[in-house]
Enzyme design. Structure first.
Site, PDB file in Angstrom:
ATOM      1  N   SER A 149     -13.837  -2.126  -3.284  1.00 26.66           N
ATOM      2  CA  SER A 149     -14.492  -1.189  -2.387  1.00 26.66           C
ATOM      3  C   SER A 149     -13.368  -0.497  -1.612  1.00 26.66           C
ATOM      4  O   SER A 149     -12.887  -1.002  -0.601  1.00 26.66           O
ATOM      5  CB  SER A 149     -15.441  -1.932  -1.440  1.00 26.66           C
ATOM      6  OG  SER A 149     -16.012  -1.039  -0.523  1.00 26.66           O
ATOM      7  N   TYR A 150     -12.903   0.618  -2.129  1.00 24.22           N
ATOM      8  CA  TYR A 150     -11.649   1.241  -1.693  1.00 24.22           C
ATOM      9  C   TYR A 150     -11.468   1.335  -0.185  1.00 24.22           C
ATOM     10  O   TYR A 150     -10.372   1.149   0.322  1.00 24.22           O
ATOM     11  CB  TYR A 150     -11.500   2.634  -2.298  1.00 24.22           C
ATOM     12  CG  TYR A 150     -11.398   2.659  -3.801  1.00 24.22           C
ATOM     13  CD1 TYR A 150     -10.817   1.625  -4.513  1.00 24.22           C
ATOM     14  CD2 TYR A 150     -11.901   3.736  -4.510  1.00 24.22           C
ATOM     15  CE1 TYR A 150     -10.719   1.650  -5.898  1.00 24.22           C
ATOM     16  CE2 TYR A 150     -11.813   3.784  -5.899  1.00 24.22           C
ATOM     17  CZ  TYR A 150     -11.223   2.735  -6.583  1.00 24.22           C
ATOM     18  OH  TYR A 150     -11.130   2.779  -7.934  1.00 24.22           O
ATOM     19  N   GLU A 201       1.439  -1.922   6.967  1.00 27.47           N
ATOM     20  CA  GLU A 201       1.748  -1.962   8.393  1.00 27.47           C
ATOM     21  C   GLU A 201       0.632  -2.634   9.190  1.00 27.47           C
ATOM     22  O   GLU A 201       0.897  -3.396  10.124  1.00 27.47           O
ATOM     23  CB  GLU A 201       1.975  -0.546   8.936  1.00 27.47           C
ATOM     24  CG  GLU A 201       3.055   0.225   8.222  1.00 27.47           C
ATOM     25  CD  GLU A 201       2.557   1.071   7.058  1.00 27.47           C
ATOM     26  OE1 GLU A 201       3.078   2.183   6.879  1.00 27.47           O
ATOM     27  OE2 GLU A 201       1.640   0.631   6.321  1.00 27.47           O
ATOM     28  N   ILE A 244      -3.010  -4.437   0.659  1.00 23.92           N
ATOM     29  CA  ILE A 244      -3.993  -5.265  -0.043  1.00 23.92           C
ATOM     30  C   ILE A 244      -5.201  -4.373  -0.330  1.00 23.92           C
ATOM     31  O   ILE A 244      -5.904  -3.961   0.589  1.00 23.92           O
ATOM     32  CB  ILE A 244      -4.412  -6.480   0.812  1.00 23.92           C
ATOM     33  CG1 ILE A 244      -3.192  -7.325   1.168  1.00 23.92           C
ATOM     34  CG2 ILE A 244      -5.464  -7.308   0.092  1.00 23.92           C
ATOM     35  CD1 ILE A 244      -3.433  -8.345   2.255  1.00 23.92           C
ATOM     36  N   GLU A 245      -5.390  -4.069  -1.597  1.00 24.48           N
ATOM     37  CA  GLU A 245      -6.501  -3.210  -1.974  1.00 24.48           C
ATOM     38  C   GLU A 245      -7.762  -4.021  -2.243  1.00 24.48           C
ATOM     39  O   GLU A 245      -7.722  -5.239  -2.340  1.00 24.48           O
ATOM     40  CB  GLU A 245      -6.114  -2.385  -3.209  1.00 24.48           C
ATOM     41  CG  GLU A 245      -4.992  -1.418  -2.923  1.00 24.48           C
ATOM     42  CD  GLU A 245      -4.586  -0.577  -4.106  1.00 24.48           C
ATOM     43  OE1 GLU A 245      -3.819   0.374  -3.895  1.00 24.48           O
ATOM     44  OE2 GLU A 245      -5.024  -0.843  -5.250  1.00 24.48           O
ATOM     45  N   CYS A 286       0.744   5.965   7.296  1.00 24.97           N
ATOM     46  CA  CYS A 286      -0.406   6.870   7.337  1.00 24.97           C
ATOM     47  C   CYS A 286      -0.883   7.016   8.780  1.00 24.97           C
ATOM     48  O   CYS A 286      -0.412   6.314   9.682  1.00 24.97           O
ATOM     49  CB  CYS A 286      -1.522   6.350   6.423  1.00 24.97           C
ATOM     50  SG  CYS A 286      -2.388   4.890   7.062  1.00 24.97           S
ATOM     51  N   CYS A 321      -2.175   3.773  10.357  1.00 27.25           N
ATOM     52  CA  CYS A 321      -1.099   2.831  10.671  1.00 27.25           C
ATOM     53  C   CYS A 321      -0.282   3.286  11.872  1.00 27.25           C
ATOM     54  O   CYS A 321       0.175   2.464  12.657  1.00 27.25           O
ATOM     55  CB  CYS A 321      -0.207   2.618   9.457  1.00 27.25           C
ATOM     56  SG  CYS A 321      -1.028   1.634   8.193  1.00 27.25           S
TER      57      CYS A 321
END
Length: 134
Positions: free
Chosen positions: A47-48, A55, A43-44, A87, A90
């Site tokens: 605000s990056y 996960e 879920i993006e 990543c 995660c």
């Protein structure tokens, strides 16, 4: 649930991805010893830094439902030509849940044609977790 079923659940979860900025839809599925399966998708956010990985979403859902142990396997799937791995963040989040149950789950890193099977401890050696605080 077989590994193939777990992979299918992760792929289905990826269909619900909210990834308008990266167009990189990721799905994950967690399998527990009691037969429970919990899925998540990325879920993006505009605000990056506030984006959530698939996960992390799945682990949050599992813990919110009271699942604290017995993590056996995790499937992670995304777009592209190669299998993807969790990543670093995660890996740490998965490790926390795994350590609560004393497990070392199998991580299925899924690509379109192949699946890499690796234990979490291989992806995150010498992990910091709940046992480290004792």
């Amino acid at each position: 649930m077989t590994d193939d079923d777990l992979i299918a659940a992760a792929r289905k979860a990826a269909q619900n991805s909210y990834s308008p900025y990266s167009n990189f839809a990721v799905g994950s599925a967690l399998r527990f010893a009691d037969g429970s399966v919990v899925t998540g998708t990325n879920i993006e956010n505009a605000s990056y830094g506030l984006a959530l990985c698939a996960e992390t979403v799945a682990v949050s859902k599992a813990m919110a439902d009271g699942l604290r142990g017995g993590l056996e396997a995790v499937a992670v799937t995304g777009p592209g030509d190669e299998p993807i791995t969790p990543c670093g963040r995660c890996r740490q989040v998965l490790n926390e849940l795994a350590q609560l149950g004393g497990t070392d789950p199998l991580i299925l890193c899924v690509g379109p044609q192949e699946v890499h099977r690796v234990k979490l401890s291989e992806l995150l050696p010498h992990a910091f977790g709940p046992a480290s605080l004792v």
